[in-house]
Design an enzyme around this catalytic site. Sequence first.
Site, mmCIF file in Angstrom:
data_model
loop_
_atom_site.group_PDB
_atom_site.id
_atom_site.type_symbol
_atom_site.label_atom_id
_atom_site.label_comp_id
_atom_site.label_asym_id
_atom_site.label_seq_id
_atom_site.Cartn_x
_atom_site.Cartn_y
_atom_site.Cartn_z
ATOM 1 N N LYS A 1 -12.159 -2.284 6.719
ATOM 2 C CA LYS A 1 -11.589 -2.909 7.528
ATOM 3 C C LYS A 1 -12.150 -3.006 9.272
ATOM 4 O O LYS A 1 -12.463 -3.880 9.893
ATOM 5 C CB LYS A 1 -10.060 -2.742 7.903
ATOM 6 N N TRP B 1 0.827 -1.230 0.060
ATOM 7 C CA TRP B 1 -0.070 0.068 0.085
ATOM 8 C C TRP B 1 0.915 1.091 -0.013
ATOM 9 O O TRP B 1 0.540 2.311 -0.653
ATOM 10 C CB TRP B 1 -0.898 0.046 1.264
ATOM 11 N N ASP C 1 -1.765 6.692 6.304
ATOM 12 C CA ASP C 1 -2.928 5.671 5.714
ATOM 13 C C ASP C 1 -3.186 4.720 6.813
ATOM 14 O O ASP C 1 -2.150 3.912 7.222
ATOM 15 C CB ASP C 1 -2.249 5.056 4.496
HETATM 16 C C1 LIG Z 1 -7.258 -1.957 2.218
HETATM 17 C C2 LIG Z 1 -6.100 -0.989 2.104
HETATM 18 C C3 LIG Z 1 -6.072 0.051 1.156
HETATM 19 C C4 LIG Z 1 -7.011 0.077 -0.017
HETATM 20 O O1 LIG Z 1 -8.388 0.356 0.327
HETATM 21 P P1 LIG Z 1 -9.519 0.809 -0.857
HETATM 22 O O2 LIG Z 1 -10.326 1.064 -0.011
HETATM 23 O O3 LIG Z 1 -9.766 -0.857 -1.475
HETATM 24 O O4 LIG Z 1 -8.817 1.435 -1.850
HETATM 25 C C5 LIG Z 1 -5.173 0.908 1.400
HETATM 26 N N1 LIG Z 1 -4.247 0.912 2.476
HETATM 27 C C6 LIG Z 1 -4.295 0.021 3.109
HETATM 28 C C7 LIG Z 1 -3.379 0.075 4.349
HETATM 29 C C8 LIG Z 1 -5.259 -0.996 3.373
HETATM 30 O O5 LIG Z 1 -5.329 -1.851 4.344
#
Ligand SMILES: *Cc1c(COP(=O)(O)O)cnc(C)c1O
Length: 364
Positions: A199, A105, A175
Amino acid sequence: MTPTGRIHNFGAGPAVLPLEVVEECRKSLPNLDNSGFGLIEISHRSQTFQNVVDSSIEKLRRILSIPEDYTVLYLQGGASLQFYMSALNLLRENEKVDFLITGAWSQKSMKEANRIGDASARWDGAENGFISIPKNGEYSVRKDSLYLHYTSNNTLFGTQFHHLPDSNGKPRVLDASSDIMGVPLDVSAHDLIYAGAQKNLGPSGVTVVILSPWAMQRVPNDLPTMLDYSVHSSKGSLFNTPNTFGIFVLDKVFSWVENNGGLEGAIARNRAKSDLLYKELDRSDFWTPHANKDSRSVMNVTWRLPNTELEEKFLKESLDAGLGGLKGHRSVGGIRASLYNGCPIESVEALVSFMKDFEESNNR
Ligand SMILES: *Cc1c(COP(=O)(O)O)cnc(C)c1O
Protein backbone atom coordinates in the site's frame (compact mmCIF):
# COMPACT_ATOMS: atom_id res chain seq x y z
CA MET A 1 -3.55 10.25 -18.88
CA THR A 2 -0.50 11.88 -17.39
CA PRO A 3 2.35 13.16 -19.59
CA THR A 4 4.18 9.83 -19.07
CA GLY A 5 1.23 7.80 -20.36
CA ARG A 6 0.69 6.40 -16.89
CA ILE A 7 -2.81 6.47 -15.52
CA HIS A 8 -3.76 8.40 -12.39
CA ASN A 9 -3.69 5.28 -10.24
CA PHE A 10 -6.07 5.17 -7.25
CA GLY A 11 -5.79 1.40 -6.77
CA ALA A 12 -5.95 0.01 -3.23
CA GLY A 13 -2.87 -2.20 -3.53
CA PRO A 14 -0.54 -3.01 -5.11
CA ALA A 15 -0.61 0.71 -5.59
CA VAL A 16 1.09 3.60 -7.34
CA LEU A 17 4.72 4.29 -6.42
CA PRO A 18 6.70 7.49 -7.02
CA LEU A 19 7.73 7.55 -10.67
CA GLU A 20 11.38 8.19 -9.79
CA VAL A 21 11.40 4.98 -7.73
CA VAL A 22 9.96 3.03 -10.67
CA GLU A 23 12.64 4.54 -12.91
CA GLU A 24 15.37 3.49 -10.46
CA CYS A 25 14.07 -0.09 -10.61
CA ARG A 26 14.34 0.02 -14.38
CA LYS A 27 17.92 1.30 -14.18
CA SER A 28 18.98 -1.40 -11.69
CA LEU A 29 17.38 -4.35 -13.49
CA PRO A 30 20.40 -5.17 -15.71
CA ASN A 31 23.08 -4.12 -13.19
CA LEU A 32 22.57 -3.35 -9.49
CA ASP A 33 24.93 -0.75 -8.02
CA ASN A 34 27.67 -1.60 -10.55
CA SER A 35 27.97 -5.12 -9.15
CA GLY A 36 27.49 -6.59 -12.61
CA PHE A 37 24.56 -8.57 -11.25
CA GLY A 38 21.03 -7.59 -12.20
CA LEU A 39 18.53 -6.52 -9.56
CA ILE A 40 16.44 -9.70 -9.75
CA GLU A 41 19.46 -11.93 -10.47
CA ILE A 42 21.71 -11.24 -7.49
CA SER A 43 22.32 -13.47 -4.46
CA HIS A 44 20.71 -12.42 -1.21
CA ARG A 45 24.03 -13.46 0.39
CA SER A 46 26.04 -10.91 -1.62
CA GLN A 47 27.51 -7.81 0.02
CA THR A 48 25.75 -5.67 -2.59
CA PHE A 49 22.37 -6.95 -1.45
CA GLN A 50 23.30 -6.90 2.25
CA ASN A 51 23.96 -3.18 1.80
CA VAL A 52 20.43 -2.75 0.45
CA VAL A 53 18.93 -4.54 3.47
CA ASP A 54 21.03 -2.57 5.94
CA SER A 55 20.43 0.83 4.37
CA SER A 56 16.69 0.26 4.05
CA ILE A 57 16.28 -0.79 7.69
CA GLU A 58 18.37 2.15 8.82
CA LYS A 59 16.09 4.55 6.92
CA LEU A 60 12.94 2.81 8.15
CA ARG A 61 14.13 3.16 11.74
CA ARG A 62 14.92 6.83 11.19
CA ILE A 63 11.67 7.73 9.42
CA LEU A 64 9.41 6.03 11.98
CA SER A 65 11.60 6.81 15.04
CA ILE A 66 11.70 3.13 15.94
CA PRO A 67 13.26 2.66 19.41
CA GLU A 68 16.74 1.13 19.26
CA ASP A 69 15.81 -1.94 21.27
CA TYR A 70 12.97 -2.82 18.85
CA THR A 71 13.48 -5.52 16.22
CA VAL A 72 12.66 -4.87 12.54
CA LEU A 73 11.98 -7.81 10.21
CA TYR A 74 11.18 -8.24 6.53
CA LEU A 75 9.02 -11.33 6.13
CA GLN A 76 6.85 -12.89 3.43
CA GLY A 77 3.28 -14.16 3.49
CA GLY A 78 1.69 -10.72 3.65
CA ALA A 79 -0.19 -9.16 6.51
CA SER A 80 -2.50 -12.16 6.28
CA LEU A 81 0.22 -14.47 7.62
CA GLN A 82 0.85 -12.02 10.46
CA PHE A 83 -2.76 -12.44 11.62
CA TYR A 84 -1.75 -15.95 12.71
CA MET A 85 1.99 -15.54 13.23
CA SER A 86 1.63 -12.63 15.66
CA ALA A 87 -0.79 -14.62 17.81
CA LEU A 88 1.33 -17.78 17.55
CA ASN A 89 4.40 -15.96 18.81
CA LEU A 90 2.77 -13.87 21.54
CA LEU A 91 -0.16 -15.89 22.84
CA ARG A 92 -0.57 -19.27 24.58
CA GLU A 93 -3.49 -21.64 24.72
CA ASN A 94 -6.10 -20.45 27.28
CA GLU A 95 -4.72 -16.91 27.27
CA LYS A 96 -7.02 -14.02 26.40
CA VAL A 97 -6.57 -11.37 23.72
CA ASP A 98 -8.82 -8.44 22.84
CA PHE A 99 -9.73 -7.05 19.42
CA LEU A 100 -11.32 -3.90 18.03
CA ILE A 101 -13.27 -5.02 14.98
CA THR A 102 -13.33 -2.07 12.63
CA GLY A 103 -13.41 -3.89 9.30
CA ALA A 104 -12.83 -7.09 7.36
CA TRP A 105 -9.10 -7.21 8.12
CA SER A 106 -9.65 -7.09 11.87
CA GLN A 107 -12.28 -9.83 11.52
CA LYS A 108 -9.75 -11.99 9.74
CA SER A 109 -6.99 -11.30 12.27
CA MET A 110 -9.29 -12.23 15.17
CA LYS A 111 -10.27 -15.48 13.49
CA GLU A 112 -6.61 -16.51 13.31
CA ALA A 113 -5.85 -15.47 16.90
CA ASN A 114 -8.75 -17.66 18.01
CA ARG A 115 -6.81 -20.68 16.76
CA ILE A 116 -4.29 -20.02 19.55
CA GLY A 117 -6.13 -18.41 22.45
CA ASP A 118 -9.39 -16.84 23.58
CA ALA A 119 -9.93 -13.83 21.31
CA SER A 120 -12.78 -11.44 22.08
CA ALA A 121 -14.25 -8.56 20.06
CA ARG A 122 -14.46 -5.67 22.54
CA TRP A 123 -16.05 -3.43 19.92
CA ASP A 124 -17.55 -4.41 16.59
CA GLY A 125 -18.65 -2.00 13.86
CA ALA A 126 -20.13 -4.65 11.56
CA GLU A 127 -23.79 -3.89 12.32
CA ASN A 128 -23.33 -0.27 11.28
CA GLY A 129 -21.50 -1.19 8.08
CA PHE A 130 -18.11 -0.23 9.52
CA ILE A 131 -18.71 3.50 9.14
CA SER A 132 -16.83 4.53 12.27
CA ILE A 133 -13.97 3.99 14.71
CA PRO A 134 -14.57 3.47 18.45
CA LYS A 135 -13.69 6.30 20.81
CA ASN A 136 -11.78 5.53 23.98
CA GLY A 137 -14.38 4.67 26.61
CA GLU A 138 -16.74 2.99 24.13
CA TYR A 139 -15.20 -0.41 24.85
CA SER A 140 -13.29 -2.11 27.63
CA VAL A 141 -10.15 -4.22 27.51
CA ARG A 142 -10.28 -7.22 29.83
CA LYS A 143 -8.04 -7.08 32.90
CA ASP A 144 -6.60 -10.52 32.13
CA SER A 145 -6.14 -9.94 28.40
CA LEU A 146 -2.59 -10.25 27.07
CA TYR A 147 -2.82 -7.49 24.47
CA LEU A 148 -5.13 -5.36 22.37
CA HIS A 149 -5.10 -5.79 18.59
CA TYR A 150 -6.42 -3.11 16.25
CA THR A 151 -6.27 -2.08 12.59
CA SER A 152 -5.27 1.59 12.25
CA ASN A 153 -6.73 2.09 8.77
CA ASN A 154 -9.59 0.16 7.25
CA THR A 155 -8.65 -0.13 3.62
CA LEU A 156 -12.03 -1.41 2.40
CA PHE A 157 -14.33 0.92 4.31
CA GLY A 158 -12.22 4.07 4.44
CA THR A 159 -12.15 4.63 8.18
CA GLN A 160 -9.09 5.33 10.31
CA PHE A 161 -8.03 5.80 13.92
CA HIS A 162 -6.92 9.37 14.57
CA HIS A 163 -6.04 8.60 18.18
CA LEU A 164 -4.15 5.95 20.10
CA PRO A 165 -6.73 3.41 21.31
CA ASP A 166 -6.87 2.89 25.06
CA SER A 167 -5.53 -0.57 25.84
CA ASN A 168 -6.07 -0.58 29.62
CA GLY A 169 -2.30 -0.63 30.08
CA LYS A 170 -1.89 -3.75 27.91
CA PRO A 171 0.51 -4.03 24.97
CA ARG A 172 -0.88 -2.88 21.60
CA VAL A 173 -0.57 -5.00 18.47
CA LEU A 174 -1.27 -3.11 15.27
CA ASP A 175 -2.03 -3.99 11.66
CA ALA A 176 -0.76 -0.82 9.97
CA SER A 177 -0.73 -2.22 6.43
CA SER A 178 -2.56 0.62 4.75
CA ASP A 179 -1.33 3.68 6.61
CA ILE A 180 2.20 2.98 7.82
CA MET A 181 4.48 5.93 7.00
CA GLY A 182 1.45 7.95 5.84
CA VAL A 183 0.11 9.20 9.18
CA PRO A 184 1.51 9.92 12.65
CA LEU A 185 2.57 6.73 14.45
CA ASP A 186 4.06 6.35 17.92
CA VAL A 187 5.97 3.09 17.49
CA SER A 188 7.03 3.06 21.16
CA ALA A 189 3.36 2.85 22.20
CA HIS A 190 3.08 -0.52 20.43
CA ASP A 191 4.68 -3.90 21.02
CA LEU A 192 4.11 -5.38 17.59
CA ILE A 193 3.34 -3.61 14.31
CA TYR A 194 2.96 -5.39 11.00
CA ALA A 195 2.31 -4.06 7.52
CA GLY A 196 2.18 -5.58 4.07
CA ALA A 197 4.30 -3.31 1.89
CA GLN A 198 2.04 -3.00 -1.14
CA LYS A 199 0.00 0.00 0.00
CA ASN A 200 2.34 2.71 1.24
CA LEU A 201 5.83 1.21 1.12
CA GLY A 202 6.53 -0.73 -2.07
CA PRO A 203 5.49 -3.81 -4.02
CA SER A 204 3.70 -6.88 -2.70
CA GLY A 205 5.67 -9.76 -1.22
CA VAL A 206 7.38 -8.01 1.69
CA THR A 207 5.87 -7.53 5.12
CA VAL A 208 7.44 -5.18 7.64
CA VAL A 209 7.22 -6.44 11.23
CA ILE A 210 8.35 -4.29 14.16
CA LEU A 211 8.67 -5.93 17.58
CA SER A 212 9.36 -4.62 21.08
CA PRO A 213 11.67 -6.45 23.49
CA TRP A 214 8.52 -7.70 25.29
CA ALA A 215 7.21 -9.20 22.05
CA MET A 216 10.53 -10.93 21.33
CA GLN A 217 10.59 -12.32 24.85
CA ARG A 218 7.14 -13.84 24.36
CA VAL A 219 8.33 -16.03 21.46
CA PRO A 220 8.22 -19.68 22.58
CA ASN A 221 11.00 -22.18 21.88
CA ASP A 222 9.26 -24.81 19.85
CA LEU A 223 7.63 -23.01 16.92
CA PRO A 224 7.83 -24.18 13.31
CA THR A 225 11.00 -22.54 12.02
CA MET A 226 9.49 -20.25 9.40
CA LEU A 227 6.83 -18.99 11.86
CA ASP A 228 9.35 -18.11 14.58
CA TYR A 229 10.20 -14.40 14.92
CA SER A 230 13.41 -15.20 16.80
CA VAL A 231 14.72 -17.29 13.87
CA HIS A 232 14.16 -14.44 11.41
CA SER A 233 15.63 -11.95 13.88
CA SER A 234 18.80 -13.98 14.52
CA LYS A 235 19.35 -14.26 10.75
CA GLY A 236 18.71 -10.59 10.00
CA SER A 237 15.61 -11.43 7.91
CA LEU A 238 17.80 -13.65 5.70
CA PHE A 239 16.99 -17.09 7.16
CA ASN A 240 15.72 -18.10 3.74
CA THR A 241 15.62 -16.26 0.43
CA PRO A 242 13.74 -13.00 0.95
CA ASN A 243 11.93 -10.95 -1.67
CA THR A 244 15.11 -9.23 -2.87
CA PHE A 245 13.33 -7.09 -5.45
CA GLY A 246 10.76 -5.93 -2.91
CA ILE A 247 13.38 -4.96 -0.36
CA PHE A 248 15.24 -2.98 -3.03
CA VAL A 249 12.08 -1.02 -3.80
CA LEU A 250 11.48 -0.36 -0.09
CA ASP A 251 14.98 1.09 0.15
CA LYS A 252 14.25 3.45 -2.76
CA VAL A 253 10.84 4.45 -1.38
CA PHE A 254 12.39 5.22 2.01
CA SER A 255 15.03 7.40 0.32
CA TRP A 256 12.26 9.18 -1.55
CA VAL A 257 10.35 9.79 1.69
CA GLU A 258 13.48 11.11 3.43
CA ASN A 259 14.27 13.39 0.49
CA ASN A 260 10.75 14.78 0.56
CA GLY A 261 10.39 15.92 4.15
CA GLY A 262 10.40 12.57 5.95
CA LEU A 263 7.32 11.36 7.81
CA GLU A 264 6.13 14.92 8.42
CA GLY A 265 6.24 15.63 4.70
CA ALA A 266 4.27 12.49 3.90
CA ILE A 267 1.66 13.31 6.55
CA ALA A 268 1.21 16.84 5.21
CA ARG A 269 0.85 15.66 1.60
CA ASN A 270 -1.66 12.97 2.54
CA ARG A 271 -3.70 15.44 4.53
CA ALA A 272 -3.71 17.93 1.65
CA LYS A 273 -4.82 15.23 -0.83
CA SER A 274 -7.61 13.88 1.33
CA ASP A 275 -8.82 17.38 2.33
CA LEU A 276 -9.17 18.22 -1.34
CA LEU A 277 -11.24 15.11 -2.08
CA TYR A 278 -13.44 15.31 1.04
CA LYS A 279 -14.14 18.96 0.25
CA GLU A 280 -15.61 17.89 -3.08
CA LEU A 281 -17.56 15.05 -1.43
CA ASP A 282 -19.06 17.53 1.06
CA ARG A 283 -19.86 20.08 -1.65
CA SER A 284 -22.79 18.21 -3.18
CA ASP A 285 -25.46 15.76 -1.97
CA PHE A 286 -24.81 13.88 -5.19
CA TRP A 287 -21.97 12.16 -3.31
CA THR A 288 -22.58 10.07 -0.19
CA PRO A 289 -19.35 9.45 1.74
CA HIS A 290 -19.31 6.06 3.50
CA ALA A 291 -17.43 6.96 6.69
CA ASN A 292 -18.58 9.16 9.55
CA LYS A 293 -16.78 12.50 9.43
CA ASP A 294 -14.67 11.96 12.55
CA SER A 295 -13.56 8.51 11.35
CA ARG A 296 -12.61 9.39 7.79
CA SER A 297 -9.45 7.88 6.39
CA VAL A 298 -6.79 10.02 4.73
CA MET A 299 -5.56 6.94 2.82
CA ASN A 300 -8.72 5.35 1.37
CA VAL A 301 -11.70 7.57 0.57
CA THR A 302 -15.00 5.75 -0.05
CA TRP A 303 -18.30 7.06 -1.33
CA ARG A 304 -21.52 6.20 -3.15
CA LEU A 305 -23.45 7.82 -5.98
CA PRO A 306 -27.28 8.01 -6.11
CA ASN A 307 -27.53 4.54 -7.73
CA THR A 308 -25.38 1.72 -9.09
CA GLU A 309 -26.04 2.72 -12.73
CA LEU A 310 -24.44 6.11 -12.07
CA GLU A 311 -21.57 4.41 -10.25
CA GLU A 312 -20.88 2.21 -13.25
CA LYS A 313 -21.05 5.22 -15.52
CA PHE A 314 -18.66 7.07 -13.21
CA LEU A 315 -16.17 4.20 -13.29
CA LYS A 316 -16.30 3.90 -17.06
CA GLU A 317 -16.01 7.60 -17.79
CA SER A 318 -13.30 8.18 -15.17
CA LEU A 319 -11.22 5.41 -16.72
CA ASP A 320 -11.70 6.99 -20.14
CA ALA A 321 -10.44 10.24 -18.57
CA GLY A 322 -7.26 8.52 -17.33
CA LEU A 323 -8.35 7.88 -13.74
CA GLY A 324 -7.93 4.22 -12.76
CA GLY A 325 -8.44 1.87 -9.82
CA LEU A 326 -11.51 3.66 -8.45
CA LYS A 327 -13.89 0.72 -8.07
CA GLY A 328 -14.93 0.22 -4.44
CA HIS A 329 -14.30 -3.11 -2.75
CA ARG A 330 -17.03 -5.63 -3.58
CA SER A 331 -18.15 -5.75 0.06
CA VAL A 332 -18.81 -2.00 0.15
CA GLY A 333 -19.58 -1.07 -3.45
CA GLY A 334 -19.41 2.45 -4.82
CA ILE A 335 -16.18 4.30 -5.37
CA ARG A 336 -12.88 4.15 -3.50
CA ALA A 337 -9.89 6.40 -4.11
CA SER A 338 -6.69 5.27 -2.41
CA LEU A 339 -4.34 8.18 -1.76
CA TYR A 340 -1.20 6.41 -0.55
CA ASN A 341 2.21 8.08 -0.31
CA GLY A 342 3.01 7.38 -3.97
CA CYS A 343 -0.15 9.14 -5.22
CA PRO A 344 0.73 12.72 -6.26
CA ILE A 345 -1.61 15.63 -5.53
CA GLU A 346 -1.94 16.21 -9.29
CA SER A 347 -3.84 12.92 -9.49
CA VAL A 348 -6.30 14.09 -6.83
CA GLU A 349 -6.71 17.42 -8.59
CA ALA A 350 -7.50 15.56 -11.81
CA LEU A 351 -10.03 13.38 -9.97
CA VAL A 352 -11.79 16.31 -8.32
CA SER A 353 -11.98 18.16 -11.61
CA PHE A 354 -13.52 15.08 -13.26
CA MET A 355 -15.98 14.76 -10.37
CA LYS A 356 -17.20 18.34 -10.70
CA ASP A 357 -17.89 17.83 -14.41
CA PHE A 358 -19.55 14.47 -13.80
CA GLU A 359 -21.79 15.88 -11.08
CA GLU A 360 -22.84 18.80 -13.24
CA SER A 361 -23.80 16.51 -16.16
CA ASN A 362 -25.58 13.85 -14.09
CA ASN A 363 -27.14 15.56 -11.06
CA ARG A 364 -30.83 16.02 -11.82
C1 LIG B 1 -4.17 -5.20 2.38
C2 LIG B 1 -4.35 -5.41 3.84
C3 LIG B 1 -4.16 -6.66 4.45
C4 LIG B 1 -3.82 -7.90 3.66
O1 LIG B 1 -2.54 -7.85 3.21
P1 LIG B 1 -1.89 -9.10 2.41
O2 LIG B 1 -0.49 -8.61 2.25
O3 LIG B 1 -2.64 -9.24 1.13
O4 LIG B 1 -1.99 -10.30 3.26
C5 LIG B 1 -4.30 -6.75 5.81
N1 LIG B 1 -4.64 -5.67 6.56
C6 LIG B 1 -4.83 -4.46 6.01
C7 LIG B 1 -5.20 -3.30 6.88
C8 LIG B 1 -4.70 -4.29 4.63
O5 LIG B 1 -4.91 -3.08 4.08
